[in-house]
Design an enzyme around this catalytic site. Structure first.
Site, mmCIF file in Angstrom:
data_model
loop_
_atom_site.group_PDB
_atom_site.id
_atom_site.type_symbol
_atom_site.label_atom_id
_atom_site.label_comp_id
_atom_site.label_asym_id
_atom_site.label_seq_id
_atom_site.Cartn_x
_atom_site.Cartn_y
_atom_site.Cartn_z
ATOM 1 N N ASP A 60 0.831 -1.199 0.000
ATOM 2 C CA ASP A 60 0.000 0.000 0.000
ATOM 3 C C ASP A 60 0.866 1.250 0.000
ATOM 4 O OD1 ASP A 60 0.955 -0.426 2.553
ATOM 5 O OD2 ASP A 60 -0.990 -0.555 3.511
ATOM 6 N N ASN A 118 -7.586 -2.209 14.067
ATOM 7 C CA ASN A 118 -8.998 -2.479 13.752
ATOM 8 C C ASN A 118 -9.149 -3.716 12.866
ATOM 9 O OD1 ASN A 118 -8.002 -1.564 11.358
ATOM 10 N ND2 ASN A 118 -9.391 0.174 11.125
ATOM 11 N N HIS A 120 -7.351 -4.302 10.068
ATOM 12 C CA HIS A 120 -7.049 -4.117 8.643
ATOM 13 C C HIS A 120 -5.758 -4.832 8.257
ATOM 14 C CE1 HIS A 120 -4.800 -0.048 9.432
ATOM 15 N NE2 HIS A 120 -3.899 -0.927 9.135
ATOM 16 N N GLU A 125 -9.663 -1.557 5.098
ATOM 17 C CA GLU A 125 -10.319 -1.228 6.359
ATOM 18 C C GLU A 125 -11.554 -2.108 6.570
ATOM 19 O OE1 GLU A 125 -8.677 0.476 8.293
ATOM 20 O OE2 GLU A 125 -8.131 2.484 7.608
HETATM 21 C C1 GLP Z 1 -0.453 0.552 8.508
HETATM 22 C C2 GLP Z 1 -0.182 -0.276 7.257
HETATM 23 C C3 GLP Z 1 -0.398 -1.744 7.499
HETATM 24 C C4 GLP Z 1 0.269 -2.173 8.783
HETATM 25 C C5 GLP Z 1 -0.350 -1.439 9.934
HETATM 26 C C6 GLP Z 1 0.223 -1.834 11.276
HETATM 27 O O1 GLP Z 1 -1.723 1.044 8.605
HETATM 28 N N1 GLP Z 1 -0.964 0.140 6.147
HETATM 29 O O2 GLP Z 1 0.103 -2.469 6.384
HETATM 30 O O3 GLP Z 1 0.134 -3.550 8.949
HETATM 31 O O4 GLP Z 1 -0.119 -0.063 9.731
HETATM 32 O O5 GLP Z 1 1.317 -1.045 11.593
HETATM 33 P P1 GLP Z 1 2.292 -1.262 12.797
HETATM 34 O O6 GLP Z 1 3.174 -2.388 12.402
HETATM 35 O O7 GLP Z 1 3.070 0.027 12.883
HETATM 36 O O8 GLP Z 1 1.473 -1.538 13.997
#
Ligand code: GLP
Length: 217
Positions: A60, A118, A120, A125
């Site tokens: 993404d 959440n 995702h 989402e």
């Molecule tokens: C973002 C990314 C996700 C990732 C998530 C968790 O929103 N788009 O791909 O898995 O954050 O992030 P973290 O590893 O910082 O908790």
């Protein structure tokens, strides 16, 4: 679920899987951003592996100037791509031409995922269709709050992103989901053991034949 001793062990165990895939003739990987994969990327850099025939696809990207320090392109360059011998042309990121991105994503050998608080995965989402493909999405209020720690203020967090879809991710031959921190444990349990529902996007992974979950608190 594989529970690891600590964050560095988490990175090292997943690095073993990546190293195995990199031994294939033309490895193809889907890669995540976020704080969770940082120990993985550090470990991969330390191992000095050969990435010269590897192609990557990032999950993404924010709707943001790609040169912005908080763009996912900048993140990947800083933590991985500028430190290994991968060809920049082999590092793919989604942009507004979403169909073109969808069209070039193959059945990758390995997809590595994190999970949002959440539920995702990538930026799919809650409520995202299980049939979704690469597209532009509005970010959840919760996601904007979670990700505001990387920006000067919450008003600077992009409100939109481009993400691979759930269907795109599910094409992968093998999926590894990484999670770090007790605050992820509840959503991880709901996603991996609860009802398979579009309200919890990560729950689609229960339908995949080759998924491994690696967690440390
Ligand atoms: C973002 C990314 C996700 C990732 C998530 C968790 O929103 N788009 O791909 O898995 O954050 O992030 P973290 O590893 O910082 O908790």
């Amino acid at each position: 679920m594989n529970v690891l001793k600590n964050y560095w062990e988490l990175g090292s165990r997943v690095a073993d899987i990546v190293e195995h895939v990199l031994a294939l003739p033309e490895p193809k990987l889907i890669l995540p951003t976020g704080s969770t994969p940082l120990s993985l990327y550090k470990e991969l850099v330390n191992r000095q592996l050969d990435w010269s025939t590897t192609t990557t696809f990032n999950l993404d990207e924010y709707v943001i100037n790609p040169n912005h320090p908080q763009s996912y392109r900048s993140f990947m360059k800083k933590h991985l791509f500028d430190r290994i011998n991968i060809y920049p042309n082999n590092c793919n990121f989604p942009d507004r031409n979403t169909q073109a991105y969808e069209d070039i994503i193959p059945e990758v050998d390995l997809c590595i995922l994190g999970i949002g608080s959440n539920g995702h995965i990538a930026f799919n989402e809650p409520g995202s269709s299980f049939d979704s493909v690469t597209r532009v999405v509005d970010l959840d209020k919760q996601t904007i709050e979670d990700n505001s720690r990387f920006f000067d203020s919450i008003d600077d967090v992009p409100t939109q992103a481009i993400t691979m879809g759930l269907k795109t991710i599910m094409k992968s031959k093998k999926i590894v989901l990484m999670a770090n921190g007790e605050h992820k444990l509840n959503i991880l349990n709901i996603a991996m053991n609860g009802e398979i529902t579009e309200s919890v996007p990560a729950s689609i992974l229960q339908k995949h034949k080759n998924v491994k979950v690696y967690y440390c608190d």
